[in-house]
Motif scaffolding. Structure first.
Motif, short mmCIF file in Angstrom:
data_model
loop_
_atom_site.label_atom_id
_atom_site.label_comp_id
_atom_site.label_asym_id
_atom_site.label_seq_id
_atom_site.Cartn_x
_atom_site.Cartn_y
_atom_site.Cartn_z
N SER A 68 -4.24 20.62 28.24
CA SER A 68 -3.26 20.05 27.32
C SER A 68 -1.89 20.70 27.39
O SER A 68 -0.97 20.26 26.71
CB SER A 68 -3.79 20.14 25.89
OG SER A 68 -4.94 19.33 25.73
N GLU B 112 2.70 19.51 19.44
CA GLU B 112 2.14 19.17 20.76
C GLU B 112 2.73 20.07 21.85
O GLU B 112 2.00 20.69 22.60
CB GLU B 112 2.44 17.71 21.07
CG GLU B 112 1.75 17.18 22.30
CD GLU B 112 0.30 16.84 22.10
OE1 GLU B 112 -0.36 16.51 23.10
OE2 GLU B 112 -0.18 16.92 20.96
N GLN C 243 4.25 15.84 17.80
CA GLN C 243 3.85 14.82 18.76
C GLN C 243 4.41 13.44 18.41
O GLN C 243 4.88 12.70 19.27
CB GLN C 243 2.32 14.72 18.84
CG GLN C 243 1.85 13.71 19.88
CD GLN C 243 0.34 13.59 19.94
OE1 GLN C 243 -0.36 13.99 19.03
NE2 GLN C 243 -0.17 13.03 21.02
N GLU D 280 0.00 15.68 29.91
CA GLU D 280 0.13 16.55 28.74
C GLU D 280 0.68 17.93 29.02
O GLU D 280 1.11 18.62 28.11
CB GLU D 280 -1.21 16.66 28.02
CG GLU D 280 -1.62 15.36 27.35
CD GLU D 280 -2.31 15.57 26.02
OE1 GLU D 280 -2.48 16.73 25.62
OE2 GLU D 280 -2.66 14.57 25.39
N LYS E 30 -2.92 10.57 29.81
CA LYS E 30 -2.43 11.72 29.08
C LYS E 30 -1.78 12.75 30.00
O LYS E 30 -2.40 13.75 30.38
CB LYS E 30 -3.55 12.35 28.25
CG LYS E 30 -4.03 11.45 27.12
CD LYS E 30 -5.00 12.17 26.21
CE LYS E 30 -5.36 11.32 25.01
NZ LYS E 30 -6.30 12.02 24.10
N SER F 44 4.68 15.08 24.74
CA SER F 44 3.46 15.81 25.09
C SER F 44 3.70 17.27 25.46
O SER F 44 2.81 18.09 25.30
CB SER F 44 2.74 15.12 26.26
OG SER F 44 1.95 14.05 25.79
N GLU G 50 -2.58 22.48 21.97
CA GLU G 50 -1.92 21.43 22.75
C GLU G 50 -0.82 21.92 23.68
O GLU G 50 -0.39 21.20 24.56
CB GLU G 50 -1.34 20.37 21.80
CG GLU G 50 -2.38 19.60 21.01
CD GLU G 50 -3.27 18.73 21.86
OE1 GLU G 50 -2.90 18.43 23.02
OE2 GLU G 50 -4.35 18.34 21.39
#
Length: 440
Positions: free
Chosen positions: A60, A238, A254, A392, A390, A308, A168
């Motif tokens: 993440s 995030e 986020q 991220e 994603k 992200s 994250e």
């Protein structure tokens, strides 16, 4: 560092940057015409099994330390495998014993090698109320503001963990050799040692008392603006990054928050980015970042246009990863922007921050004289055959190279008609991209 390509077509993968249609006026996006290309693709092959046939993954965030070789990175996984069961979409945790963790990784010859797994734990002598060990869990913190946790079957509730984290983002401070992580739950930012010892958790004002009452053992500092408690569930902090000189930390929400309500937040384009002075641990700035207008794209909802990750080039200039919820050829927004904060309006402590940040239109932002963060499109990743939803993790490797990783959600794809967890084969991958210009 050798260059490897997954597909022959990637040898000639180029893009012409697109101008941002919807953000005009004070926050207008500039264009970049250089041609980024994918230089390398690496994959985590045969990761260890956690539970229920679920394998490790879920990257993440991503960071490259300044003195490390270009093949070495640190990343992290989020709260662990989780799904949504039944028509009520109950939040399930198939591996209740999962510990949030950092990874030191090396990429070479198309492979991601895990050199070290660093599980997060409380300081010596402190015991987590859920795990009954020094190690924390990835479970929600509190009844009410957080989702209710269930077991893998969706039939049995699990206890909350006031020290649980949904990680994250990851950043590194060269001044004191510590990592800083972003968490979606409260939301919060966390300082940890290299060995995973948690030094402190920074939460919105007014949040500490409930966590302590529930048995939290971390050192908690309620120094973030109280308004951040209004984050939409599962949409907290995030991205996080630290300026190369170690003086300032930035962290991004986020999605727009539920201010004054969730409906307003889900319709808003106004994302918040906080700035902390790391010498004092005080928040010194809050800035408005205007996301893409979903109406300018196909099958994109505004609530699904999110930030992200962040990666700092200097004290005032960051790279920002903005994405939608689509994958592969359906993806509309997978973009890396170069964002300048130097002329943006600091909204910290203002009525705009506390009352009407999310509900302002682009026109109203301009009328109020608010200058949002300026955006310059650096890489449109949808033009580079990127298959994942994603995107991220984002890291700066050198003056013209970035790296990105995807969160594959541990392969969990919901439940079948018999109530069994479905597992897909979506891999964890890193794309190394030459951006076609000097970043710094």
């Amino acid at each position: 560092m050798k260059i490897h390509f997954q597909k022959k077509s990637l040898l000639i993968a180029t893009i012409t940057a697109l101008s941002l249609i919807g953000t005009q006026g004070a926050g207008a996006t500039q264009n970049v015409t250089e041609a980024p290309v994918v230089a390398e693709i690496h994959e985590w092959k045969n990761p260890p099994v956690l539970a229920e046939g679920i394998k490790e993954g879920g990257f993440s965030g991503l960071v490259h330390l300044p003195n490390d070789p270009p093949s070495i990175f640190y990343t992290l996984a989020d709260r662990g495998p989780n799904g949504q069961y039944g028509k009520d979409e109950l939040r399930t945790f198939p591996d209740q014993n999962y510990t949030p963790r950092l990874y030191k990784i090396k990429v070479e010859n198309g492979n991601i090698h895990v050199l070290e797994t660093i599980k997060l734990h409380l300081p010596q002598g402190k015991i987590d109320v859920f795990t009954k060990t020094a190690y924390i869990s990835g479970l929600p913190n509190l009844a009410g503001p957080d989702e209710v946790p269930y077991d893998a079957t969706g039939t049995k509730k699990i206890s909350y963990d006031p020290d649980g984290l949904d990680l994250e983002g990851i950043a590194y401070n060269p001044v004191d050799d510590t990592f800083w992580l972003s968490d979606e739950y409260r939301p919060s930012i966390i300082q940890v040692k290299r060995d995973g010892t948690i030094l402190g958790r920074y939460v919105p004002k007014g949040s500490k008392e409930a966590l302590v009452a529930a048995g939290a053992k971390m050192e908690i500092f309620d120094t973030l603006p109280a308004v951040y408690s209004k984050r939409i569930a599962n949409r907290g902090f995030e991205g996080v990054t630290i300026s190369p000189d170690g003086k300032f930390l930035y962290t991004s929400i986020q999605s727009p928050m539920a201010l004054p309500d969730k409906k307003t937040g889900e319709a808003s384009r106004n994302l918040r980015i906080l700035k902390m002075d790391l010498a004092t641990k005080k928040i010194v700035g809050e800035y408005m970042y205007i996301a893409e207008n979903a109406k300018d794209f196909v099958k994109v909802k505004q609530k699904d246009v999110v930030i992200s990750d962040l990666a700092a080039l200097s004290q005032d200039v960051l790279l920002i990863d903005e994405r939608d919820k689509n994958a592969g050829t359906n993806a509309q927004i997978k973009r890396i922007y170069k964002a300048d904060f130097s002329k943006a309006t600091n909204l910290l402590g203002t009525p705009t921050s506390e009352h009407d940040f999310e509900k302002l239109t682009v026109a109203q932002v301009k009328e109020k004289g608010i200058v949002p963060v300026s955006k310059e499109l650096l890489v449109d990743v949808t033009k580079l055959n990127y298959p994942h939803e994603k995107l991220e993790g984002l890291a700066i490797v050198d003056k013209n190279t970035i790296a990105i990783v995807n969160d594959n959600d541990f392969g969990v794809e919901g439940y079948d008609e018999k109530g069994k967890i479905k597992i897909n084969s979506n891999p964890t991958q890193m794309y190394v991209i030459k951006v076609g210009k000097d970043l710094k």
